[in-house]
Enzyme design. Structure first.
Site, short mmCIF file in Angstrom:
data_model
loop_
_atom_site.label_atom_id
_atom_site.label_comp_id
_atom_site.label_asym_id
_atom_site.label_seq_id
_atom_site.Cartn_x
_atom_site.Cartn_y
_atom_site.Cartn_z
NE ARG A 36 -1.94 -1.58 3.54
CZ ARG A 36 -2.04 -2.82 4.00
NH1 ARG A 36 -2.99 -3.61 3.56
NH2 ARG A 36 -1.22 -3.28 4.91
CB ILE A 37 3.23 2.72 2.49
CG1 ILE A 37 2.16 2.73 3.59
CG2 ILE A 37 4.09 3.99 2.58
CD1 ILE A 37 2.70 2.62 5.01
CG ASP A 61 6.35 -6.73 -2.47
OD1 ASP A 61 5.86 -5.75 -1.88
OD2 ASP A 61 6.15 -7.92 -2.11
CG ASP A 118 8.82 8.51 10.78
OD1 ASP A 118 8.86 9.50 11.53
OD2 ASP A 118 7.81 7.78 10.64
CD GLU A 149 10.50 3.83 16.68
OE1 GLU A 149 9.32 3.86 17.08
OE2 GLU A 149 10.81 3.78 15.49
CG HIS A 183 7.33 5.49 14.63
ND1 HIS A 183 7.63 4.23 15.06
CD2 HIS A 183 6.39 5.32 13.66
CE1 HIS A 183 6.90 3.33 14.40
NE2 HIS A 183 6.12 3.98 13.54
N GLY A 237 5.14 9.05 10.82
CA GLY A 237 4.56 8.85 9.49
C GLY A 237 3.04 8.88 9.49
CB ALA A 238 0.62 6.79 11.15
#
Ligand SMILES: NC(=O)c1ccc[n+]([C@@H]2O[C@H](COP(=O)([O-])OP(=O)(O)OC[C@H]3O[C@@H](n4cnc5c(N)ncnc54)[C@H](O)[C@@H]3O)[C@@H](O)[C@H]2O)c1
Ligand SMILES: O=C(O)CC[C@@H](O)C(=O)O
Length: 314
Positions: free
Chosen positions: A151-152, A171, A256, A261, A280, A282-283
């Site tokens: 998807r991304i 992929d 990111d 973390e 982090h 991204g979302a």
């Protein structure tokens, strides 16, 4: 109507919470410590997390009435899926909600790297006018190698092509004819590494992808390659990346995500002058979180009610 107890440990958009309240009690324990989670998880039917909370075997052991764990987002590498299966707990995520936000951050990081936008801004804030120092590069007609084109990765491919980039995609599990968003699917990761001016990672962290890019892979890359990682920190061997930055093999990296973390204080990658870092995020947009919150709330309630699921991970 059954009333469920649903605990949230990493925040959830209001729309998601409002939906959950129609079905039960929402216990918002955002920021809860691992120790307190073990003490309190025994009281709830469902747990909703993002990436901060580690849902390990001990949590499943303590979650005596736990029926479902919901991940507001995509990566379930912070949830022990084997332990969930063994405990008979369903795990669901909300994989469609954040695609655009992460793809947009990846594009932003790519531009920030080649035009040194963060350093230019920092110099202006020090009242300096260093125009001559900031001769960057264009993305136009450069080759972008995307590793993991789901998807991304596909959304990044689409956007990069709008910038006039030639996009290679590798992929491991998707047939070439499904990689239609890119300019050229490739069968061999080494081929992609050798030909790319930019590399962007968009695959999950698994036993197979851990340290996928290490010393050997960096050696195969073009001199002066740029690396963007908005997938998972553990996919890049951080020590190998640091060595590749110091040798000049890698011209710049935008990260990111990190193996640990938050990263340690004064982490050499974070402090590196040719590394751009974000926490982090991204979302982390209003739009993505609103979608993720609602999607996971509906999916968790469906799991509690025994209804068909769209995004079952375990
Ligand atoms: N930075 C952030 O905030 C953020 C937000 C969301 C997702 N993510 C990360 O992005 C990842 C990708 O998300 P997505 O929605 O595109 O997932 P996706 O499942 O749609 O795509 C992942 C792709 O990676 C491929 N893949 C898996 N193992 C591979 C391997 N060894 N080599 C090559 N390809 C491989 C899969 O076949 C799949 O097509 C997530 O797993 C997550 O780790 C990060
Ligand atoms: O929401 C988060 O904390 C991170 C989201 C992201 O990494 C994901 O996999 O969905």
């Amino acid at each position: 109507m059954a009333t469920y107890k649903i605990m949230i440990t990493d925040g959830l958009a209001e729309k998601g919470k409002a939906y959950l309240r129609e079905y039960g009690e929402v216990i918002d324990r955002t920021g809860i410590s691992p120790e307190d989670l073990l003490k309190e998880v025994g009281e709830v039917d469902a747990l909703i997390v993002r990436s901060r909370t580690k849902v390990n075997a001990a949590v499943f052991e303590a979650g005596k009435r736990l029926k479902v764990v919901g991940r507001a987002g995509i990566g379930v590498d912070n949830i022990d899926l084997n332990a969930a299966r063994a405990a008979g707990v369903t795990v669901v995520n909300s994989p469609l909600a954040t695609t655009v936000s992460v793809a947009e951050l990846a594009m932003g990081l790519m531009l920030a790297l080649v035009r040194e936008i963060p350093r230019a801004d920092a110099s202006m804030k020090q009242n300096k006018w260093l125009k001559k120092e900031f001769e960057g590069h264009e993305l136009y007609q450069k080759t972008l190698g995307i590793i993991g084109c789901g998807r991304i990765g596909s959304a990044v491919a689409e956007r990069a092509q709008a910038f006039g980039m030639h996009v290679l995609a590798f992929d491991r599990f998707r047939p070439k004819d499904e990689l239609c968003q890119c300019s050229e699917p490739v069968d061999d990761l080494n081929d992609l590494l050798a030909r790319s001016d930019f590399l962007s990672l968009h695959l999950p962290l698994t036993a197979e992808t851990k340290n996928l890019l290490s010393h050997e892979q960096f050696a195969r890359m073009k001199d002066g390659v740029y690396l963007i990682n908005a997938s998972r920190g553990g996919i890049v061997d951080e020590e190998a990346l640091l060595a590749a930055l110091n040798s000049g093999k890698v011209a710049g990296a935008a990260l990111d995500v990190f193996a640990v973390e938050p990263p340690s204080e004064n982490n050499p990658l974070v402090m590196h002058p040719r590394v751009i870092c974000t926490p982090h995020m991204g979302a982390q947009t209003h739009e993505a979180q609103a979608r993720a919150g609602y999607d996971i709330a509906t999916e968790v309630v469906a799991a509690l009610k025994g209804e068909p699921l769209r995004w079952k991970c375990a």
